[in-house]
Enzyme design. Structure first.
Site, PDB file in Angstrom:
ATOM      1  N   ARG A  37       0.870  -1.419   0.253  1.00 12.91           N
ATOM      2  CA  ARG A  37       0.216  -0.391   0.391  1.00 12.91           C
ATOM      3  C   ARG A  37       0.741   1.497   0.146  1.00 12.91           C
ATOM      4  O   ARG A  37       0.636   2.424  -0.556  1.00 12.91           O
ATOM      5  CB  ARG A  37      -1.279   0.225   1.126  1.00 12.91           C
ATOM      6  CG  ARG A  37      -1.853   1.472   1.396  1.00 12.91           C
ATOM      7  CD  ARG A  37      -2.798   1.348   2.348  1.00 12.91           C
ATOM      8  NE  ARG A  37      -3.382  -0.571   2.312  1.00 12.91           N
ATOM      9  CZ  ARG A  37      -4.430  -0.296   3.624  1.00 12.91           C
ATOM     10  NH1 ARG A  37      -4.177   0.950   4.835  1.00 12.91           N
ATOM     11  NH2 ARG A  37      -4.892  -1.794   3.670  1.00 12.91           N
ATOM     12  N   HIS A  83      -8.251  -5.133  -7.936  1.00 18.08           N
ATOM     13  CA  HIS A  83      -7.954  -3.759  -6.320  1.00 18.08           C
ATOM     14  C   HIS A  83      -8.850  -3.707  -6.089  1.00 18.08           C
ATOM     15  O   HIS A  83      -9.933  -2.860  -5.675  1.00 18.08           O
ATOM     16  CB  HIS A  83      -7.411  -2.754  -6.928  1.00 18.08           C
ATOM     17  CG  HIS A  83      -6.816  -1.347  -5.703  1.00 18.08           C
ATOM     18  ND1 HIS A  83      -4.988  -2.044  -5.291  1.00 18.08           N
ATOM     19  CD2 HIS A  83      -7.136  -0.786  -5.005  1.00 18.08           C
ATOM     20  CE1 HIS A  83      -5.003  -1.654  -4.532  1.00 18.08           C
ATOM     21  NE2 HIS A  83      -5.781   0.014  -4.059  1.00 18.08           N
ATOM     22  N   TYR A 127     -18.129  11.844 -15.078  1.00 18.24           N
ATOM     23  CA  TYR A 127     -17.854  13.007 -16.009  1.00 18.24           C
ATOM     24  C   TYR A 127     -16.883  13.383 -16.482  1.00 18.24           C
ATOM     25  O   TYR A 127     -16.609  13.589 -17.778  1.00 18.24           O
ATOM     26  CB  TYR A 127     -18.494  14.536 -14.689  1.00 18.24           C
ATOM     27  CG  TYR A 127     -19.407  14.229 -14.723  1.00 18.24           C
ATOM     28  CD1 TYR A 127     -21.251  14.499 -15.189  1.00 18.24           C
ATOM     29  CD2 TYR A 127     -19.804  14.029 -13.152  1.00 18.24           C
ATOM     30  CE1 TYR A 127     -22.248  14.357 -14.452  1.00 18.24           C
ATOM     31  CE2 TYR A 127     -21.093  14.636 -12.392  1.00 18.24           C
ATOM     32  CZ  TYR A 127     -22.407  14.843 -13.570  1.00 18.24           C
ATOM     33  OH  TYR A 127     -23.925  14.100 -12.191  1.00 18.24           O
TER      34      TYR A 127
END
Length: 768
Positions: A37, A83, A127
């Site tokens: 991570r 993931h 968007y």
């Protein structure tokens, strides 16, 4: 009956100790955070989430020259295939890779609102659209050629790369930051052209020193530009040890407006500083008058950065103004360097600049060897097919007969003895097959299958010549690969050649490849007192009993006209000037310093003084006065202890104040008055007055002091200094000033009990 002690529960094994269970699980969590991570891999400079985003976009065929896809589709594929975390976190990570003000060489080409330098968030993923950039494609070049290892994804249905091939040192080029368990990393971005130069030098001179590499990589290259003012020796130490920091300033120019007027225009701000918050901070400095020589700040930015700073007066020195802004705002920051990375994807270690570059070069060599072996396997397979096709051309009639009349043409082709002499004759040099055939002069299964799949149009003579030319070309390429795999020097030459191609694509001559961050020395500007730059104007400082303070323009004569909050009333009214400094003495024995120019204006009720200095709520304001350089002050506690201190000694540099009079328990600071005259007069709560010579009081800078007056009960009410020959004055209950010149009755030594106050002395036991 069975004995209770023979029950199975009594013989069950003891549960795992809580300490061991928690320790093992926390260690598992810590390792997961460190490796999967927070820390980047030294080879490709990516964390798992970024690596998976790029790989998923490659699987979606979002090439830099192709079309865009919705970001929601990309983050959904990443979450579903590689993931299994929140899509919001994945989208945020992808959006950052598209922000050219955060990433030096963006790896994602975003279309739509992906945020801005003001700190505005990207639009929702539905968007916006995205595709890969050329830099991202360079990181993944060779994935289809077995350049790196693959591993199963989280559910075992797909495979993902363990690391990307990485054609350039992305760890240093784009930098990285992260917080793991017990460790963190923070690496600034650098210039690819300079990094490639350092890599080429390391290839030529593997034992090069860290200081030599600084000739190629002088320091970070931030995407937002700026000016690094860190000393070169400090930069060298940081890269040598992997830990350090860099002072980064905004870049500014001075624009001449004519007639002696000028303004400062900031065109580049420090890395990761949000422009909107920076302007808010500067505006707050103007409002609170912490930088009184700054008049206004405006944001005139469009696609570029343009912050306009207007001075309050044209007589201000621009360098002095900017130095004050550097100290009080994020126009100057200190960017820390902590090159804590994963070596070989497993071991976290703080590395130097050389170690990071060597890790990248070793990875590039491994990628080169794997791609070369993969290419050799492809060539060997093709050569095997070409050999079979050439045999078919030389024995075309027999091949046609077998295919036309035999029930199992594949087995018949493999059983036929074709001989090898004809194949050798097709080339000017002897041909040796890289793979053994099924038997001397016989076809392999691969060759037989290729012959059966051959089209009729390929039976022309021209095709035979093309096959021969292809075979010769592949043989030459195979020989070159054999030389490369057998010779270290050839391998490093090939790596250097690939790095030079990267330099041509992303170097200083490419669009956006030139260095953006410059270097300079932090010029030592002579400190000029703020008071010297403030226009001197008369003001009236008003402080209420509850501690609300303000500065009104001009010298107000009528204190009765002043307004205060309900339940509050006036206490201090001081005629001062904007260049003055005030000293505030609290009941805790600490002195605090206030600049009159920085006090809130006279409109309204002012502001609580406790917001300006760290005066505790339980400590009252004992005294508030103008600081007079060279003056002496008498300070005393309620217990009757005190001393004389120089006014210059009580000035505080911070809002925490400066402890001068030591008090403890129920004892508090009682008074602070300017010293004038040769004697001290004290009055206790028992109304006894004592007069003694001022020279009996010591001059100290801090302490408890000495006893002024002795009391059987109660404590000190008030004290003052005066000239004995002029007499002691006080105000009677009617408000008239009375002066007593015959003080023989009350005159004595310090620490005496004194005598009862003269007739007409105020009932509140105060001299004024």
């Amino acid at each position: 009956m069975t004995d209770a002690t023979d029950s199975p529960k009594m013989h069950a094994p003891l549960a795992e100790p809580l300490r061991r269970a928690i320790g093992e699980r926390y260690l598992t969590y810590a390792l997961s955070t460190i490796m999967d991570r927070a820390l980047p891999d030294a080879r490709d400079g990516l964390k798992p989430v970024h690596r998976r985003i790029l790989f998923a976009m490659r699987e979606l065929r979002l090439a830099s020259s192709g079309g865009f896809r919705k970001s929601a589709k990309i983050s959904g594929d990443v979450m579903g295939n590689y993931h299994p975390h929140g899509d919001a976190a994945i989208y945020d990570a992808m959006a950052r890779l598209a922000q050219d003000f955060n990433v030096r060489y963006p790896l994602v080409d975003g279309q739509g609102n992906f945020g801005n330098i003001d700190g505005d968030n990207p639009a929702a993923s539905r968007y916006t659209e995205a595709r890969l950039t050329a830099a991202a494609e360079a990181l993944m070049e060779g994935l289809a050629e077995n350049a790196v290892d693959f591993r199963p994804n989280y559910d075992g249905t797909l495979e993902e790369p363990v690391v990307l091939p990485a054609a350039f040192p992305n760890l240093l080029a784009n930098g990285s930051s992260g917080i793991a368990v017990g460790m963190a990393t923070n690496i600034p971005p650098h210039n690819i052209d300079e990094l490639v130069g350092a890599c080429l030098h390391l290839i030529k001179t593997p034992d090069a020193r860290d200081d030599t590499l600084l000739q190629y990589v002088p320091g970070p290259d931030f995407p937002t530009g700026g000016v690094i003012v860190e000393p070169p020796e400090s930069i060298a130490q940081a890269y040598r040890t992997g830990r350090g920091s860099f002072r980064l300033r905004a870049k500014y120019d001075i624009e001449d407006l004519g007639r002696g007027q000028w303004q400062i225009v900031v065109t580049e701000i420090p890395y990761q500083v949000q422009k909107s918050k920076l302007i808010e901070r500067i505006a707050d400095l103007i409002q609170t008058k912490k930088i009184p020589i700054l008049g206004d700040v405006r944001d005139e930015s469009a696609d570029d950065v343009r912050m306009v700073l207007e001075p309050r007066s044209r007589n201000v020195d621009p360098d002095v103004l900017m130095n004050m802004l550097f100290r009080n705002s994020d126009l100057e920051i200190r960017f820390s360097l902590n090159m804590n990375v994963l070596i070989d994807g497993r071991t976290p270690r703080v590395c130097s600049l050389k170690e990071v570059l060597c890790a990248f070069l070793d990875h590039r060599r491994e990628v080169l060897l794997r791609r070369s072996r993969h290419r050799m396997d492809k060539i060997d397979h093709r050569l095997e097919v070409l050999e079979g096709l050439l045999i078919a051309f030389l024995n075309l009639d027999r091949v046609i007969d077998i295919i036309r009349y035999d029930d199992d043409p594949k087995a018949a082709l493999m059983a036929e003895d074709w001989g090898r002499d004809h194949v050798r004759a097709m080339s000017e040099k002897d041909y040796v097959s890289p793979l053994p055939a099924s038997g001397e002069g016989q076809l392999t299964e691969v060759q037989a299958e290729a012959i059966l799949n051959m089209r009729l149009r390929s039976l022309r003579r021209l095709e035979e010549m093309e096959l021969t030319a292809e075979r010769d070309r592949l043989m030459a390429e195979r020989a070159g690969l054999e030389d490369l795999l057998a010779n270290d020097r050839v391998q490093w030459d090939k790596i250097a050649e690939e790095l030079k191609e990267v330099r041509e694509t992303f170097g200083r001559k490419a669009p956006g490849g030139a260095r953006r961050t410059r270097f300079a020395e932090a010029a030592e500007v002579e400190e000029v007192p703020i008071e010297a730059m403030i226009e001197r104007e008369p003001v009236t400082v008003v402080c209420s009993k509850m501690g609300w303070i303000r500065a009104m323009k001009g010298h107000v004569a009528d204190a009765a006209a002043l307004k205060f909050k309900d339940g509050d009333e006036g206490r201090f009214l001081i005629h001062a000037e904007t260049t003055d400094r005030l000293i505030l003495f609290g009941a805790n024995g600490r002195f605090y310093t206030l600049s009159v120019a920085q006090l809130p204006g006279g409109r309204g009720m002012g502001e609580p003084v406790r917001l300006m200095v760290d005066l505790p709520n339980e400590s009252e304001i004992v005294a508030l006065m103008i600081h007079r350089p060279g003056a002496r002050l008498l300070v005393a506690s309620s217990a009757g202890d005190g001393f004389v201190v120089l006014a210059d000694e009580v000035l505080a540099q911070t809002r925490a104040g400066k402890q001068v009079l030591n008090v403890r328990g129920e004892t508090v600071a009682r008074l602070c008055k300017p010293v004038s005259g040769d004697h001290v007069a004290c009055v206790g709560e028992n109304r006894k007055v004592l007069v003694f010579a001022l020279e009996e009081l010591p001059e100290m800078s801090r302490g408890k002091g000495v006893r002024l007056q002795k009391y059987k009960d109660g404590g000190l009410s008030d004290a003052t200094t005066f000239t004995l020959s002029e007499g002691l004055s006080w105000r009677d209950p009617a408000g008239r000033t009375r002066t007593e010149t015959d003080l023989a009755e009350w005159l004595g030594k310090r620490a005496g009990a004194g005598r009862m106050a003269p007739r007409g002395f105020p009932r509140d036991n105060h001299f004024t």
